[in-house]
Scaffold this motif. Sequence first.
Motif, short mmCIF file in Angstrom:
data_model
loop_
_atom_site.label_atom_id
_atom_site.label_comp_id
_atom_site.label_asym_id
_atom_site.label_seq_id
_atom_site.Cartn_x
_atom_site.Cartn_y
_atom_site.Cartn_z
N ASP A 127 50.72 43.20 67.67
CA ASP A 127 50.61 44.64 67.41
C ASP A 127 49.46 44.92 66.44
OD1 ASP A 127 51.31 47.36 67.57
OD2 ASP A 127 52.66 47.21 65.85
N HIS A 139 45.96 47.10 67.19
CA HIS A 139 45.45 48.22 66.39
C HIS A 139 43.96 48.02 66.12
CE1 HIS A 139 49.80 48.72 64.75
NE2 HIS A 139 49.66 49.23 65.96
N HIS A 147 48.14 51.05 73.68
CA HIS A 147 49.39 51.61 73.15
C HIS A 147 49.99 52.63 74.12
CE1 HIS A 147 49.05 49.42 69.49
NE2 HIS A 147 50.06 50.07 68.93
N HIS A 166 58.19 47.22 70.03
CA HIS A 166 56.82 47.74 70.10
C HIS A 166 55.77 46.64 70.20
CE1 HIS A 166 53.51 50.48 69.24
NE2 HIS A 166 53.11 49.64 68.32
N ASN A 175 53.24 45.77 73.41
CA ASN A 175 51.79 45.75 73.27
C ASN A 175 51.19 44.42 73.70
OD1 ASN A 175 50.47 48.20 72.20
ND2 ASN A 175 52.15 48.06 70.75
FE LIG Z 1 51.27 49.56 67.31
#
Ligand SMILES: [Fe+2]
Length: 376
Positions: free
Chosen positions: A191, A195, A260, A274, A278
Amino acid sequence: MPDLTTPIVLARPARIVFGPGSVAETGRWIRDSGFSRTLVVADAFNAGRVPLLGIAGEVSVYGEIKAEPDTSDLAAVTRAALEADAEVVVGFGGGSAMDLAKLAAVLPGSGQSLDDVVGVERVRARRARLVQVPTTAGTGSEAGSRALVTDPVSFAKLAVQSDHMLADVAVIDPALTLSMPAAITAATGVDALTHCVEAFTNKKAHPAIDVYALEGIRLVGKWLPRAIADGQDIEARAGMALASLYGGFCLGPVNTAAGHALAYPLGTRFHVPHGAANAAIFPHVLGFNAPAAPERTAAILQALGLPAAADPQAVLTASLDWCRGLDCTMRLRDFGVAACDLPTMAAEAHAIRRLLDNNPRDLSAADILAIYTAAL
Ligand SMILES: [Fe+2]
């Protein structure tokens, strides 16, 4: 693409404390600031280690945060903040706890409902001080001003962004992540990676953020395999905590993009965590985007420690193998997704314009369906 002449606003927590053993800075700051009523927002596991925060005075704990929190979770946290008459809210956990802590610092007693504040800078004022203490290394929520809550009817992610939700203090103690199991370490770590990757290849990518994005990717490439192999490796945990923070720096002014957006339906519909969602999407979007950002895609692979490539298939294969090497679940069917689910998911993802409009390459609903099908 933006360049050095493009204006940008960087908003960060006023105080960022980083390093193993720093968790008790939370209580020290609250005491030195003269506050005596604190609400801690945590998941069940972290609710059991609130004493580590070292908070004196009246401490209330809301310890029922779960993954993908929805509007009923927010209502319960808001009630808890009102009952505690909290002067300080502490988010203690992963992204879900920290996101709800942000809303608990601004909504209770404000006269504003969630609907009133969904969007950008619609929160009127801060009601309580805010301290964020992450216990995973991935969301970067401690550094940012955005909170996500799921609408349980539409499955949409409601996004609130407000400078009033920036932490007064972010206390990042990598020792808190030592107990994370390998699978969660891998998923949350990817994750953080996404980003940075989605900010680096973003239409809004900016030189002031690129430096954090690329360094965050390099940190993940160096430290995530070690943190997975040996959870007690504090140096690796610290490397991942820093990568997560840098990912958080990427989220505010630039934000994520197609990765995302395509991951969200997995979370809202199938309750895939989450980070795991991803990870399953990441290689496919990196490959899809490669023709639109060949040099940056090659730089991403190099920063991860992989051979540079920009051919979509080569990028997909290399990044998919890298994720498999971390033991991430890379097949959507392993999350319970069936082929008949994919068109609805594609329509839902295609509607997330706030993220898809950031993507360097336009995705039609058919493109998204093709990616889901390849990942099934
Ligand atoms: Fe995220």
